[in-house]
Scaffold this motif. Structure first.
Motif, mmCIF file in Angstrom:
data_model
loop_
_atom_site.group_PDB
_atom_site.id
_atom_site.type_symbol
_atom_site.label_atom_id
_atom_site.label_comp_id
_atom_site.label_asym_id
_atom_site.label_seq_id
_atom_site.Cartn_x
_atom_site.Cartn_y
_atom_site.Cartn_z
ATOM 1 N N GLY A 74 -74.253 25.383 40.703
ATOM 2 C CA GLY A 74 -73.429 24.192 40.885
ATOM 3 C C GLY A 74 -72.704 23.834 39.604
ATOM 4 N N LEU A 119 -74.963 22.254 36.818
ATOM 5 C CA LEU A 119 -75.857 23.196 36.144
ATOM 6 C C LEU A 119 -75.053 24.135 35.247
ATOM 7 N N ALA A 156 -72.168 23.435 33.743
ATOM 8 C CA ALA A 156 -71.753 22.675 32.554
ATOM 9 C C ALA A 156 -72.936 22.502 31.599
ATOM 10 N N ALA A 157 -74.138 22.280 32.160
ATOM 11 C CA ALA A 157 -75.325 22.131 31.314
ATOM 12 C C ALA A 157 -75.626 23.444 30.591
ATOM 13 N N SER A 158 -75.483 24.582 31.297
ATOM 14 C CA SER A 158 -75.731 25.887 30.663
ATOM 15 C C SER A 158 -74.780 26.096 29.498
ATOM 16 N N VAL A 212 -75.701 23.783 26.591
ATOM 17 C CA VAL A 212 -76.880 24.244 25.856
ATOM 18 C C VAL A 212 -76.474 25.259 24.782
ATOM 19 N N LEU A 258 -81.559 31.754 27.543
ATOM 20 C CA LEU A 258 -81.773 30.979 28.767
ATOM 21 C C LEU A 258 -80.501 30.739 29.603
ATOM 22 N N VAL A 272 -79.777 31.828 33.642
ATOM 23 C CA VAL A 272 -79.685 30.901 34.774
ATOM 24 C C VAL A 272 -78.506 31.270 35.677
#
Ligand SMILES: [Cu+2]
Lengths: 171, 456
Positions: free
Chosen positions: B242, B245, B247-249, B252, B288, B292
């Protein structure tokens, strides 16, 4: 973090989980500990390249076996105690033969530029900075050929800067 | 047919996009030409046809080949994606618009300077990690202009983020890659300021590019992640993860490189801690987020296994990129061992980035320029050859490394050992040739399209 075009709650949990996991992973990095307490320097002393070379030459003259390695290195079988190894672009000299169960103090230094000394048998991986010799104490447990290599880029043939220590059964 | 989310490309932005796209593929063409010259320099009779003594020229050609295929091509692709994202989030009229063309032409000038020393047979080659160097002022100037030009385009993108009406997940990815690129430049700058001027050439270049070179691997990874997200959306109608997720990856990876400049303050730039801190940053920071997105993409293709669009070049590129990256990840656990298992990881991972960008080139960049491929078949073949070749190449290299580890074996076992070594060298050699053929085909198809007239 999401664009305004997306519903506010969609996929929030996995995103938070990922960020948390990443923060934990980064926090575990050993480099943070070194910032407070740098790695202990390997045991060493100041010495000129000439003086160190003289020690290597003296050991080689007394204990050479008369054999040569494939790349033209002189095979030397020194008695237990202090032994000397000289790194230079792009080799390690001489080729050492050591005995199982004896204890050696291996002195290593560079004759020219900075090299890296990676020698898993001696648990060693450190930089050889010009003007210093470093000491690794080792008591080999098993016979065999044990690799060493340069671990810091030092010029064109850096990737070929490799050697071996041969461990032989004691007489 | 433009996709619904296609950016608004004004004539000026289209020109920028075309410039970066041309720079990227020209980098691969230069890399290919120097690869051929490398082969020339190694072949007995042919080597005498070179205008320079081949022994000297060999390492110069090697440096030029590596820097164009591993640095300039990736940065050119980032430049093109940056223009696209800027156009999309600004509705075609970005703030500080002139930064774009100035940046693009600066980078083009850098591109030209960078290849000059090798062609004039000037400069001592240094095969240091990440950004190999010909020690010559024009070469460093070329690198500086290339990096500075791209930085201007990235800055313009970042300036246009606040207040943007709609930001796609892939735009967050590109903006993150740009931010990480700026961090890499900061590392290069810090290193050049901190390394004592009397440092020897080898150590100087190694440590100048060590930290920033590591940070550039975060840029490459982000480029692959953007590629997977976009290609999957385009060929499967759904992204691997999504938008939040994703954008978060991406965030990070930005978060992970923020401490990089601190390493320059904390550790001696020529010391061992500096070296190891950046190695650890890759281990702890870079694993990580791509995992993902990769797992999301593999899960999606597994769910769709009965209806996968195998005839679509973009899908073939996507799936081969995923497989290569996964293989590279496994090989990454053997990083640091002193044999060919370490380079096998780099070849697989960077091959995966290449494939994702090659597929984006044909499914995103060229169509937006009004230059879609005339036929899918040859494009699919180029991805297939390059991808399968790279897989064979890196696996062969990995097995050769594993087989070559000094082991205490005797008699029969030793023969088995050397057989494994021989067989793996064979796979590795032929894989390399197949990948080169695929790469040449890609460069040929892409540049032919780029130089052709727009299809009406
Ligand atoms: Cu060395």
């Amino acid at each position: 973090m999401n664009g305004p075009g997306h519903p506010a709650s969609e996929g929030r949990a996995p995103a938070i989980l990922l960020v948390a996991a990443a923060v934990v992973l980064l926090a575990l990095m050993p480099a943070w500990r070194w910032m407070a307490r740098p790695l202990p320097p390997p045991e060493g002393y100041a010495i000129s390249a000439e003086a160190f070379s003289a020690k290597v030459d003296a050991m080689t003259a007394r204990h050479a076996t008369g054999e040569k390695t494939e790349d033209g290195g002189t095979v030397v079988r020194p008695p237990p105690g202090d032994v000397y190894l000289l790194a230079s672009r792009w080799r390690f000299d001489p080729a050492l033969e050591l005995e199982v169960g004896r204890t050696y103090r291996l002195h290593v230094a560079t004759a020219d530029v900075t090299h890296g000394f990676n020698f898993p048998l001696g648990g060693a991986d450190f930089l050889l900075v010009p003007g210093h010799a470093y000491v690794v104490t080792l008591t080999p447990a098993h016979p065999g050929d044990f690799a060493m290599q340069c671990s810091e880029y030092c010029g064109q043939s850096h990737s070929r800067m490799k050697s071996q220590v041969r461990i032989v059964p004691s007489r | 047919m433009p996709a619904p989310d296609s950016p608004v490309l004004t004539a000026s932005l289209r020109g920028e996009l075309r410039g970066w796209a041309a720079l990227a593929v020209a980098a691969l063409a230069v890399a290919g030409i120097f690869a051929l010259l490398l082969a020339f320099a190694r072949t007995p009779k042919l080597q005498n046809l070179l205008p320079w003594p081949w022994e000297q020229f060999f390492f110069k050609a090697l440096v030029t080949h590596v820097v164009y295929s591993m640095v300039v091509w990736f940065l050119g692709a980032l430049g093109a994606l940056t223009v696209l994202s800027t156009a999309r989030i600004s509705g075609g009229h970005p703030r500080a618009g002139s930064l774009g063309p100035v940046g693009m032409w600066t980078a083009v000038a850098g591109f030209a300077l960078l290849s000059t020393p090798a062609l004039l047979n000037q400069g001592e080659p240094s095969l240091n990690n990440y950004v190999p160097v010909l020690v010559h002022p024009l070469y460093y100037a070329g690198l500086g202009l290339l990096g500075g030009g791209l930085a201007l385009g990235v800055l313009r993108l970042l300036l246009n983020l606040p207040g943007a009406a709609r930001i796609e997940a892939s735009d967050w990815g590109v903006a993150s890659a740009g931010t990480v690129f700026l961090m890499a430049l900061a590392c290069f700058g810090l290193a050049s300021a901190l390394i004592p001027p009397d440092t020897g050439e080898a150590a100087f270049n190694e440590r100048l590019f060590w930290g920033g070179g590591h940070v550039l691997q975060f840029v490459n990874t982000l480029l692959a992640m953007v590629g997977w997200q976009v290609l999957s959306e385009r060929t499967l109608g759904e992204p691997p993860v999504g938008p939040r997720l994703f954008a978060a990856s991406a965030a990070v990876l930005v978060l992970a490189v923020l401490p990089a400049p601190l390493f320059y303050a904390a550790f001696d730039v020529l010391g061992r801690e500096h070296r190891d801190a950046f190695t650890q940053l890759l281990w702890y920071g870079l694993s990580l987020p791509p995992a993902v997105v990769l797992l999301g993409a593999l899960g999606l293709t597994a769910r769709r296994r009965s209806s996968l669009p195998w005839r679509s070049p973009a899908f073939v590129g996507l799936i081969l990129s995923l497989v290569l990256f996964a293989a590279g990840g496994v090989m990454g656990f053997f990083l640091g061992v002193g044999d060919t298992r370490t380079p096998s990881h780099y070849h697989a991972s960077l091959g995966a980035v290449n494939l994702a960008l090659m597929a984006l080139y044909f499914s995103l960049l060229l169509p937006l320029l009004g230059l879609p491929a005339r036929r899918d078949g040859p494009v699919r073949w180029s991805f297939l050859l390059y991808g399968v070749g790279q897989i064979l190449f890196s696996i062969g290299m990995f097995v050769a490394g594993a087989a070559g580890v000094p082991r205490k074996t005797a008699g029969v076992e030793q023969h088995l050992d050397s057989f494994a070594k021989y067989a793996s060298m064979l796979v590795y050699g032929s894989g390399g040739v197949i990948a080169v053929v695929g790469g040449i085909l890609f460069v040929w198809l892409a540049s032919a399209r780029l130089l052709s007239r727009r299809t009406p």
